[in-house]
Design a protein around this motif. Structure first.
Motif, PDB file in Angstrom:
ATOM      1  N   ASP A 281       0.820  -1.210   0.000  1.00 44.29           N
ATOM      2  CA  ASP A 281       0.000   0.000   0.000  1.00 44.29           C
ATOM      3  C   ASP A 281       0.853   1.259   0.000  1.00 44.29           C
ATOM      4  O   ASP A 281       0.751   2.092  -0.877  1.00 44.29           O
ATOM      5  CB  ASP A 281      -0.927   0.004   1.220  1.00 44.29           C
ATOM      6  N   THR A 282       1.704   1.394   0.989  1.00 45.52           N
ATOM      7  CA  THR A 282       2.579   2.557   1.081  1.00 45.52           C
ATOM      8  C   THR A 282       4.003   2.098   1.368  1.00 45.52           C
ATOM      9  O   THR A 282       4.231   1.044   1.965  1.00 45.52           O
ATOM     10  CB  THR A 282       2.154   3.537   2.191  1.00 45.52           C
TER      11      THR A 282
ATOM     12  N   GLN B  70       6.716   9.557   2.516  1.00 46.39           N
ATOM     13  CA  GLN B  70       5.891   8.384   2.275  1.00 46.39           C
ATOM     14  C   GLN B  70       5.288   8.486   0.884  1.00 46.39           C
ATOM     15  O   GLN B  70       5.004   9.595   0.403  1.00 46.39           O
ATOM     16  CB  GLN B  70       4.777   8.324   3.323  1.00 46.39           C
TER      17      GLN B  70
ATOM     18  N   THR C  65       2.369   6.447  -1.812  1.00 48.55           N
ATOM     19  CA  THR C  65       1.366   5.397  -2.004  1.00 48.55           C
ATOM     20  C   THR C  65       1.639   4.645  -3.302  1.00 48.55           C
ATOM     21  O   THR C  65       2.473   5.052  -4.125  1.00 48.55           O
ATOM     22  CB  THR C  65      -0.035   6.007  -2.073  1.00 48.55           C
ATOM     23  N   SER C  66       0.897   3.566  -3.501  1.00 48.24           N
ATOM     24  CA  SER C  66       1.057   2.798  -4.732  1.00 48.24           C
ATOM     25  C   SER C  66       0.645   3.620  -5.948  1.00 48.24           C
ATOM     26  O   SER C  66       1.123   3.368  -7.052  1.00 48.24           O
ATOM     27  CB  SER C  66       0.233   1.511  -4.667  1.00 48.24           C
TER      28      SER C  66
ATOM     29  N   THR D 172       2.499  11.489  -2.543  1.00 47.46           N
ATOM     30  CA  THR D 172       3.605  11.615  -1.599  1.00 47.46           C
ATOM     31  C   THR D 172       3.255  12.509  -0.433  1.00 47.46           C
ATOM     32  O   THR D 172       2.379  13.376  -0.519  1.00 47.46           O
ATOM     33  CB  THR D 172       4.853  12.163  -2.295  1.00 47.46           C
ATOM     34  N   ASN D 173       3.978  12.306   0.643  1.00 44.21           N
ATOM     35  CA  ASN D 173       3.818  13.090   1.859  1.00 44.21           C
ATOM     36  C   ASN D 173       5.204  13.262   2.460  1.00 44.21           C
ATOM     37  O   ASN D 173       5.960  12.288   2.566  1.00 44.21           O
ATOM     38  CB  ASN D 173       2.890  12.364   2.843  1.00 44.21           C
TER      39      ASN D 173
ATOM     40  N   ASN E 124       6.711   0.093  -8.458  1.00 47.59           N
ATOM     41  CA  ASN E 124       5.747  -0.893  -7.977  1.00 47.59           C
ATOM     42  C   ASN E 124       6.053  -2.287  -8.514  1.00 47.59           C
ATOM     43  O   ASN E 124       5.839  -3.287  -7.823  1.00 47.59           O
ATOM     44  CB  ASN E 124       4.336  -0.486  -8.383  1.00 47.59           C
TER      45      ASN E 124
ATOM     46  N   ARG F  49       3.900  -0.978   4.047  1.00 47.40           N
ATOM     47  CA  ARG F  49       2.630  -1.542   4.508  1.00 47.40           C
ATOM     48  C   ARG F  49       2.217  -2.578   3.466  1.00 47.40           C
ATOM     49  O   ARG F  49       1.797  -2.231   2.361  1.00 47.40           O
ATOM     50  CB  ARG F  49       1.599  -0.436   4.656  1.00 47.40           C
TER      51      ARG F  49
ATOM     52  N   ASP G  96       2.587  -3.567   8.830  1.00 42.41           N
ATOM     53  CA  ASP G  96       3.828  -2.830   8.646  1.00 42.41           C
ATOM     54  C   ASP G  96       5.056  -3.726   8.781  1.00 42.41           C
ATOM     55  O   ASP G  96       5.131  -4.560   9.688  1.00 42.41           O
ATOM     56  CB  ASP G  96       3.937  -1.691   9.669  1.00 42.41           C
TER      57      ASP G  96
END
Length: 121
Positions: free
Chosen positions: A32-33, A50, A52-53, A57-58, A73, A98, A109
């Motif tokens: 997932d992330t 971080q 995601t798929s 971004t974060n 991926n 994750r 995790d």
């Protein structure tokens, strides 16, 4: 089981760059992330970046504009390009993923072993 293997840490002068890489292997249905956390001596572990798929971004405010996270991926890998490094970036950096190991199970995790990043002034 899932294993995360990190590489790319080291010693660099302030203003320099490093690139961290993380590869997930084992029983992986999907991720997932993926992200990077860091922990400096005497401090709590904190999120650095971080993704995601889907590529969202974060970033922690302290690294915005200096660090870029990316992932592949198909290969279950993630990278963190760190530019304009500062002494306060010194920490052990941990890869996090994750992971779903089966389609019908929820994610959990997993963590890498950590890689040291030291930025000298």
């Amino acid at each position: 089981q899932v294993q995360l293997v990190e590489s790319g840490g080291g010693l660099v002068q302030a203003g320099g760059s490093l690139r961290l890489s993380c590869a997930a292997s084992g029983t992986v249905f999907s991720i997932d992330t993926m992200g990077w956390y860091r922990q400096a001596p005497g401090k709590q572990r904190e999120l650095v970046a971080q993704i995601t798929s889907g590529g969202m971004t974060n970033y922690a405010d302290s690294v915005k504009g200096r660090f870029i996270i990316s992932r592949d991926n198909a290969k279950n890998t993630a990278s963190l390009q760190m530019d304009s490094l500062k002494p306060e970036d010194t920490a052990v950096y941990y890869c996090n993923a994750r992971v779903r190991i089966r389609s019908y199970q929820g994610p959990r995790d997993y963590w890498g072993q950590g890689t040291q990043v030291t930025v000298s002034s």
